[in-house]
Design a protein around this motif. Structure first.
Motif, short mmCIF file in Angstrom:
data_model
loop_
_atom_site.label_atom_id
_atom_site.label_comp_id
_atom_site.label_asym_id
_atom_site.label_seq_id
_atom_site.Cartn_x
_atom_site.Cartn_y
_atom_site.Cartn_z
N GLY A 35 45.21 44.04 44.00
CA GLY A 35 44.23 44.46 42.94
C GLY A 35 43.30 43.32 42.80
O GLY A 35 44.59 42.75 42.58
N GLY A 36 43.49 43.38 41.45
CA GLY A 36 42.90 42.31 40.60
C GLY A 36 41.58 41.47 40.58
O GLY A 36 40.89 41.81 41.42
N ALA A 37 41.14 40.23 39.04
CA ALA A 37 39.79 40.35 39.66
C ALA A 37 39.96 39.00 40.61
O ALA A 37 40.74 38.41 40.77
CB ALA A 37 39.92 39.02 37.55
N GLY A 38 38.52 38.69 40.69
CA GLY A 38 38.16 37.85 41.42
C GLY A 38 36.53 37.49 41.94
O GLY A 38 35.80 37.46 40.97
N SER A 39 36.62 37.07 42.42
CA SER A 39 35.16 36.92 42.84
C SER A 39 34.50 37.07 44.61
O SER A 39 35.32 37.33 45.76
CB SER A 39 34.14 35.50 42.82
N VAL A 40 32.83 37.08 44.66
CA VAL A 40 32.25 37.75 46.04
C VAL A 40 31.41 36.55 46.10
O VAL A 40 30.64 36.92 45.42
CB VAL A 40 31.46 39.18 45.77
N THR A 41 31.42 36.12 47.45
CA THR A 41 30.46 35.23 47.56
C THR A 41 29.51 35.89 49.03
O THR A 41 30.00 36.15 49.89
CB THR A 41 30.87 33.44 48.13
N ARG A 42 28.44 35.74 48.17
CA ARG A 42 27.55 36.88 49.30
C ARG A 42 26.24 35.40 50.02
O ARG A 42 25.88 34.60 49.46
CB ARG A 42 27.12 37.72 48.40
N ARG A 43 26.51 35.26 51.24
CA ARG A 43 25.24 34.72 52.09
C ARG A 43 24.38 35.81 53.15
O ARG A 43 23.72 35.51 53.76
CB ARG A 43 25.47 33.82 52.80
#
Length: 774
Positions: free
Chosen positions: A396-404
């Protein structure tokens, strides 16, 4: 040699003289008489005749389903890789970013390649690496692939200034069923990476045409593939901050590999990145009905779902032999700092939907009409990126999510054509086409932060949006001046609109931009003259203007990550191409030859380039004032040569593509254009002499290319470079029963290593088992 073919100072270049000599020599060997109606049609090479408009004003090439048996096919884009002057940027089996390159444009210019399947547009003009959605093509049903070169037909949009590919799937004639299983293996070795990667694909198709004119088709495909490394975590001397420092108290490691980067700088590599494991599923459903003997309707639904997991592999080991993924490290020579992003994993889940509908009439003569509509939607597209490196990120841990989600396009084509009959329009001398075209692209890109990159989305971090629309009216007429001459003239009037452009960055500092709507009008005239010089020779001259408007992504994309920044330009100018082609097409029965001289003069060429000399790297999109490409293309095809069942084919392209003007960067003037090789050759051999057996070989070669407009990438044969390609493919297939076929093949039999920035596939073994009933 006839006296008129002798070269003199001050006359045209040798390749121009060569084409003139070919025409003169061939024309003098045949008595010129009255041409038949077929002879004033494009006398294109046997097996390469486009099954489209019979009055196409430019060169074409085609591959049929029987020809495709000679190739090792795993994905639909493989069907186009042997077409003349065509490059397919396929990095590994299952690649979703297989862009198309042509004789005057590289694979990093996706806006210059149009791809259709059964009249429905699958070109994905939504991103730099958003290739055509090949996944929507049913490989079991693929009947042929036709290629058109240049903007010479008014029927096609401005993106046709490069290459247009039209893929056709087979309609059932009765009950049909087929299924296949394909397996592939690649033993990959580069730097310190050595691994075997496997890929498998299962597909099936059921189809039926009923006596009342109703037909339906259902296709399913499942694919599970492993790709080789797409990159390597690295540091470059003079570019990467803190790299190549004097060793001190850093963690001592082994496994650092040193080489020279494409620009000639010393580089250190620490491990493999972007090792893709993808699982893809496609459902195709198609149906139609003959409402009457001269009227048909058809509909299509395609669904594609993909899950991609990118893993990484560090080569570094500490003194205890444990893997090292990040931090300050050193060996006996230098010290480096590895950020967590060097080996941060990611996953991507996509679901796409394509809808299509067609209505048309099919009168043998007189007027026909058609309506074709397409809707393509990215229903779900979530790319999850970790901030931590493996193996910590696996927990786990921090991150990002890119959505289109919601991104996509729609198209509408209304067209009327006239098929002349004797006594009409000057005894059948006119064959006009008129039409209305409209397409609209919608871009939505949202990046959210995530407290757990695997499952959560916390807050908006950045976004960009935009929409574009093109509306076009066009008309084209093929006019038979007499039995030997035909003049084709056309005009395409287009209006480009863009609106809704906006960008947002949470910062710091916070930045929010909105952009005014724009509208551009453009006219594209077309003209071609064809002369049936003899019973076997057709000479043709074509001239055209084409306008390629900016893609919505080129206008509004603005993305920041820990390792890269992408900036676009909402004020981009459209590309304006002026194209010329002179061709001679010779039909000798079993042998056919085409020679084409081409000249593409493009103003305001749109290009994206990445500056990797800074950290983070910066990618910018801009206009290049003028790029000129001149070249010669030869295509030869021979059937049943020598022994029955022996077929040969070859094509060659010589192209000189250079930057003629670039006020933004004068140092690039005179340099070679990006990703267009000066020479390109392919050759194929197939033998079907023994009942049930097919033996085939195919060879592809292309010269080295450049990846920068100043041509500073002087070391092409390495990761990041754009090298020569030299590949020999072999295949044998055996129809051991009436409905069964087994094949065994090798792609890149010589295991020649090549790079298109990423490493291209090394030696790949293929085997396939197919069953078919129809």
């Amino acid at each position: 040699m006839p006296p008129s073919c002798t070269a003199h100072p001050g006359r045209p270049p040798l390749h121009l003289i060569a084409l003139a000599c070919l025409a003169a020599a061939t024309g003098s060997s045949h008595a010129q008489g009255v041409a038949t109606d077929a002879q004033v049609q494009p006398l294109v090479i046997t097996g390469t005749r486009a099954a489209l408009d019979p009055n196409l004003p430019s060169s074409t090439a085609s591959i049929t389903a029987e020809d495709l048996r000679e190739q090792n096919l795993f994905n639909p884009e493989d069907a186009a890789r042997m077409l003349p002057s065509t490059a397919i940027r396929k990095r590994y089996l299952g690649d979703r970013n297989a862009n198309v390159g042509g004789r005057s444009h590289g694979v990093l210019q996706p806006g210059r390649a149009l791809v259709y399947v059964d009249g429905y547009l699958i070109s994905n003009f939504l991103g730099r690496f958003d290739a055509p959605r090949w996944n929507m093509v049913n490989l079991e049903a693929l009947e042929r692939v036709d290629a058109l070169y240049g903007p010479f037909s008014a029927i096609y949009p401005g993106n046709s200034i490069g290459t247009t590919l039209v893929m056709t799937e087979r309609k059932p004639r009765g009950f049909e069923a087929s299924a296949s299983l394909r397996l592939s293996q690649q033993d990959f070795q580069e730097y310190a990476s050595a691994e075997t990667y496997l890929a498998g694909q299962a597909s099936a198709r059921l189809a039926m045409r009923h006596d009342n004119g109703l037909f339906w088709v259902l296709g399913l495909q499942h694919q599970d593939s492993q790709g080789h490394p797409m990159g390597y975590a690295n540091a470059v001397r003079g570019s990467t901050s803190g790299a190549f420092a004097t060793p001190a108290a850093q963690t001592r490691v082994s496994g650092i590999v040193y080489d020279t980067d494409p620009n000639g700088r010393e580089r250190a590599l620490f491990g493999a990145t972007g090792i893709d494991h993808s699982v893809q599923d496609t459902l195709n459903a198609r149906g139609g009905w003959a409402l009457s003997p001269t009227q048909e309707v058809e509909a299509r639904v395609s669904l594609w779902r993909s899950r991609s997991d990118l893993r990484y592999d560090t080569w570094l080991r500490d003194e205890a032999g444990k893997p090292v993924w990040l931090g300050s490290v050193r060996d006996d020579r230098y010290a480096f700092s590895l950020p967590a992003s060097s080996f941060a994993p990611s996953t991507r889940l996509e679901a796409h939907r394509q809808l299509g509908a067609t209505w048309k009439t099919t009168h043998a003569t007189g007027w026909n009409a058609s309506v074709v509509a397409t809707q393509y939607r990215i229903v779900e597209d979530a790319s999850r990126q970790a901030n931590l490196s493996q193996p910590e990120a696996d927990l786990g841990g921090a991150g990002s999510v890119t959505r289109r989600d919601g991104t996509g396009w729609t198209t509408l084509e209304l067209q009327a054509t006239y098929r002349p009959v004797a006594g009409d329009w000057g005894q059948g001398r006119h064959a006009p086409t008129v039409g209305l075209h409209r397409n609209e692209y919608t871009l939505k890109n949202i990046v959210n932060t995530a407290s757990d990159w695997r499952s959560t989305e916390t807050a908006l971090d950045q976004s960009y949006f935009g929409r574009t629309r093109i509306t076009a009216l066009y008309a084209q007429d093929a006019w038979r001046l007499n039995d030997d001459w035909r003049l084709t003239a056309g005009l395409r009037q287009e209006r480009f609109e863009t609106w809704g452009g906006a960008q947002y960055f949470a910062g710091p500092p916070v930045a929010q931009n909105t952009y005014a709507a724009r509208r551009i009008d453009a006219s594209s005239p077309k003209l071609a003259l064809a002369w049936a010089a003899s019973d076997t020779l057709l000479l043709k001259a074509s001239a055209a203007k084409g306008v390629r408007f900016p893609n919505v992504d080129e206008l509004y994309n603005g993305t920041k990550t820990g390792t890269s920044i992408t900036t676009s330009d909402p004020a981009l100018r459209p590309e304006r191409a002026r194209a010329l082609e002179l061709s001679a097409e010779l039909d000798l029965g079993r042998q056919n030859l085409r020679a084409s001289l081409f000249r593409d003069d493009v103003r305001d060429t749109i290009v994206r380039q990445t500056d990797s000399t800074v950290t983070p790297s910066v990618t910018r999109v801009n206009n290049i004032d003028r790029v000129l490409t001149e070249g010669l293309e030869l295509v030869w095809d021979a059937r049943d040569l020598g022994h029955r069942g022996l077929d040969l084919g070859a094509n060659a392209t010589w192209a000189q593509a250079r930057i003629e003007a670039n006020a933004a960067n004068p140092a690039s003037v005179g340099k070679r254009w990006l990703r267009v090789p000066p020479q390109r050759y392919t050759a194929q051999l197939a033998w079907r002499g023994t009942p049930g057996w097919l033996f085939a070989a195919a060879w592809r070669w292309s010269g080295r290319q450049f990846n920068t407009d100043t041509n500073i990438d002087i070391h092409p044969d390495t990761y990041g470079g754009t090298s020569r390609v030299n590949q020999l493919d072999l295949k044998a297939s055996w129809r051991f029963a009436p409905q069964w076929e087994w094949s065994l093949g090798i792609d890149n039999a010589g295991n020649h290593h090549a790079w298109q920035a990423h490493t291209l596939p090394q030696r790949v073994l293929h085997t396939a088992l197919r069953w078919e009933m129809r």
